[in-house]
Design an enzyme around this catalytic site. Structure first.
Site, short mmCIF file in Angstrom:
data_model
loop_
_atom_site.label_atom_id
_atom_site.label_comp_id
_atom_site.label_asym_id
_atom_site.label_seq_id
_atom_site.Cartn_x
_atom_site.Cartn_y
_atom_site.Cartn_z
N ASP A 240 -41.64 8.76 32.35
CA ASP A 240 -41.35 7.80 33.41
C ASP A 240 -41.98 8.36 34.70
OD1 ASP A 240 -39.84 5.73 34.90
OD2 ASP A 240 -38.71 7.47 35.64
N ASP B 134 -41.04 7.24 38.58
CA ASP B 134 -40.12 7.40 39.71
C ASP B 134 -38.86 8.14 39.27
OD1 ASP B 134 -41.51 5.99 41.88
OD2 ASP B 134 -41.28 4.23 40.58
N ASP C 2 -35.52 9.69 33.75
CA ASP C 2 -34.34 10.01 34.55
C ASP C 2 -33.27 8.94 34.51
OD1 ASP C 2 -36.07 8.26 36.13
OD2 ASP C 2 -34.68 8.65 37.80
#
Length: 222
Positions: free
Chosen positions: A11, A13, A167
């Site tokens: 991922d 961000d 995250d």
């Protein structure tokens, strides 16, 4: 964790780039600008990783879908106004280079738009480190598995030798849906306990801990 990976999908961000706070503020500012109730910071943070349309359905349920593009334009203006201030988490660049030195291929699966990812790749200097990328406006948003499955198909990679690193629960649910194992990172948008509900191999509290997990120089958290 006794396996090396052929493909590691990250991922963006909150995993590679320290942008969680900026995205949260941009979502809130865009909602204020168009006159819909401003979501709490926790609510805005929780939708990070989704495509913008899916995120707006959750943070602004009263918004007419016909107005999504107006909010999207406001969000992009607020976000891009500060995009040059965003930085990668400490240790990300050497980690990615070390993974490549170990023969692993790298990819990105992100809720960003293609334009947003292209700008981030250019400003971060990471473009040449990734073998393939997918964005939410190219395919279906997380947690649908299509984004990850398309990367596996493009790179002719087997799900059993691929790993997703993210995250948010959206990242880890996408991995589960695609039959791909995952590692969560708790220094981004979602906390460790929430991430562990999605059965990751481990949850890293820092980039250095993530490195130990990926390169098998330490033991992942249960």
């Amino acid at each position: 964790m006794n396996q090396t990976w052929d493909l590691v999908v990250f991922d963006w961000d909150g995993t590679l780039m320290d942008s969680t706070a900026a995205i949260t503020r941009a979502i809130q500012a865009a909602c204020r600008e168009v006159g819909v109730p401003e979501p709490a910071a926790e609510q805005a943070t929780h939708v990070i990783g989704l495509g913008l349309g899916d995120a707006l359905q959750r943070v602004a349920p009263s918004l007419d879908p016909a107005d999504y593009e107006r909010v999207a334009r406001a969000y992009r203006r607020h976000y891009f106004a500060h995009a040059d201030e965003l930085v990668l988490f400490d240790g990300v660049v050497p980690l990615l280079r070390e993974l490549r030195d170990h023969g692993m291929r790298l990819a990105v699966a992100t809720g960003k738009s293609r334009a947003g990812l292209e700008l981030a790749l250019e400003q971060s200097g990471l473009r040449g480190l990734f073998d393939a990328t997918r964005t939410a406006d190219q395919t279906q948003s997380k947690p649908h598995p299509r984004m990850l499955l398309e990367l596996l198909d493009e790179l002719v990679a087997d799900a059993g030798s691929a790993l997703m690193v993210g995250d948010t629960t959206h990242d880890l649910q996408m991995a589960l849906n695609a039959g791909v194992r995952s590692i969560g990172v708790s220094y981004g948008a979602h906390g460790a306990e929430e991430l562990r509900t999605l059965q990751p191999l481990g949850v890293a509290g820092s980039v250095s801990e993530l490195r130990r997990m990926l390169l098998r120089t330490g033991t992942p958290n249960p």
